[in-house]
Design an enzyme around this catalytic site. Structure first.
Site, short mmCIF file in Angstrom:
data_model
loop_
_atom_site.label_atom_id
_atom_site.label_comp_id
_atom_site.label_asym_id
_atom_site.label_seq_id
_atom_site.Cartn_x
_atom_site.Cartn_y
_atom_site.Cartn_z
N GLU A 3 0.98 -1.09 0.03
CA GLU A 3 0.02 0.03 -0.01
C GLU A 3 1.01 1.13 -0.06
O GLU A 3 1.76 1.44 0.90
CB GLU A 3 -0.81 0.01 1.34
N ASP A 5 -6.31 9.29 9.25
CA ASP A 5 -4.98 9.07 9.72
C ASP A 5 -4.75 9.61 11.01
O ASP A 5 -4.97 10.67 11.41
CB ASP A 5 -3.90 9.42 8.72
#
Length: 268
Positions: free
Chosen positions: A45, A56
């Site tokens: 990824e 995040d």
């Protein structure tokens, strides 16, 4: 164009590391990708840094900040993927990006660059499944695998998401943002069992996988693991060491990664 499935190694359980493009430097991003493949990664990824990363936690936010300081963009990230290929990376590359950089680049330019640089898949965390129809169609046209997310709150949406899933299904372990966690809620096991039962593609759990004990405990409930914050944390802690002795630091990092995923490597 080689597809995601053609590049996917025949691993019983998937190890899917997340690294941020341009962190700590663009050149080290390439070396980290090759190291991760060598350490046993099944899929990579590759994150596109973004100034407002909603999903995040602080570790990946800091990685974004470091990458943006190198002027890393969605375009340069895909070009970095192309360089990884030229240097021998064989596993699938999934581009992890928020939707706004795709819109700013323009869909046609985005898919042309993805094809040119041999990007195999796309994951857009802030694009709800119900609004992803057009992008999923474009992915299909360009032989790019669209990775879907499913969360404990998906409930009635789970059936639709699992029916349309491609590549692997990213199961979010807990609500909130990414980050290292010590333990998981009891509800997670039932959630993973339910998703695995309904899914036609491998299921991979992410958000908080930071210890080999996590992998050992959750292994019976899923087909793979996404490791992001724990890995970025290791890289961040070695930032100064990279400048002193890059080769030695990469070797130490590889040992740490192999220790973390030892429950998966033991079965290969």
């Amino acid at each position: 164009m080689t597809t995601y499935l053609e590049r996917l190694p025949k691993h019983d359980k998937l190890f899917i590391p997340f690294i941020m493009s341009g962190d700590p430097t663009p050149e080290l991003t390439i070396k980290l990708a090759l190291l991760l493949e060598e350490a046993g990664a099944s899929v990579l990824e590759l994150g596109v840094p973004y100034s407002d990363p909603l999903a995040d936690g602080p570790v990946i936010q800091r990685a974004s900040k470091r990458a943006l300081a190198h002027k890393t963009t969605i375009k340069s990230t895909m070009e970095l993927a192309g360089e990884m290929r030229r240097r021998g990376l064989k596993i699938p590359i999934i581009l992890f990006t928020y939707f706004n950089p795709v819109l700013q680049l323009g869909e046609e330019s985005f898919f042309a660059l993805a094809k040119q640089n041999q990007v195999d898949g796309l994951l857009i965390p802030d694009l709800p499944f119900e609004e992803s129809g057009r992008i999923r169609e474009k992915c299909s046209e360009h032989a790019i695998t669209y990775i879907s997310l499913v969360a404990p709150t998906s409930k009635e949406r789970m059936k639709t998401i699992t029916e349309h899933a491609q590549g692997f299904l990213y199961c979010i372990s807990s609500l909130g943002v990414t980050g290292v966690r010590k333990e998981f809620s009891e509800e997670l096991y039932a959630f993973l069992e339910e998703v695995k039962k309904k899914s036609n593609v491998p299921t991979a759990v992410g958000f908080g996988i930071s210890e080999s004990e996590h992998i050992q405990t959750l292994k019976p409930y899923c087909d793979g693991f996404v490791v992001g914050s724990a890995l970025i944390n290791m890289i961040e802690q070695k930032e100064k060491q990279f400048k002193v002795d890059e080769e030695k630091t990469l070797h130490e990092l590889k040992q740490q990664i192999e220790e973390l995923i030892s429950p998966l490597l033991a079965e290969r």
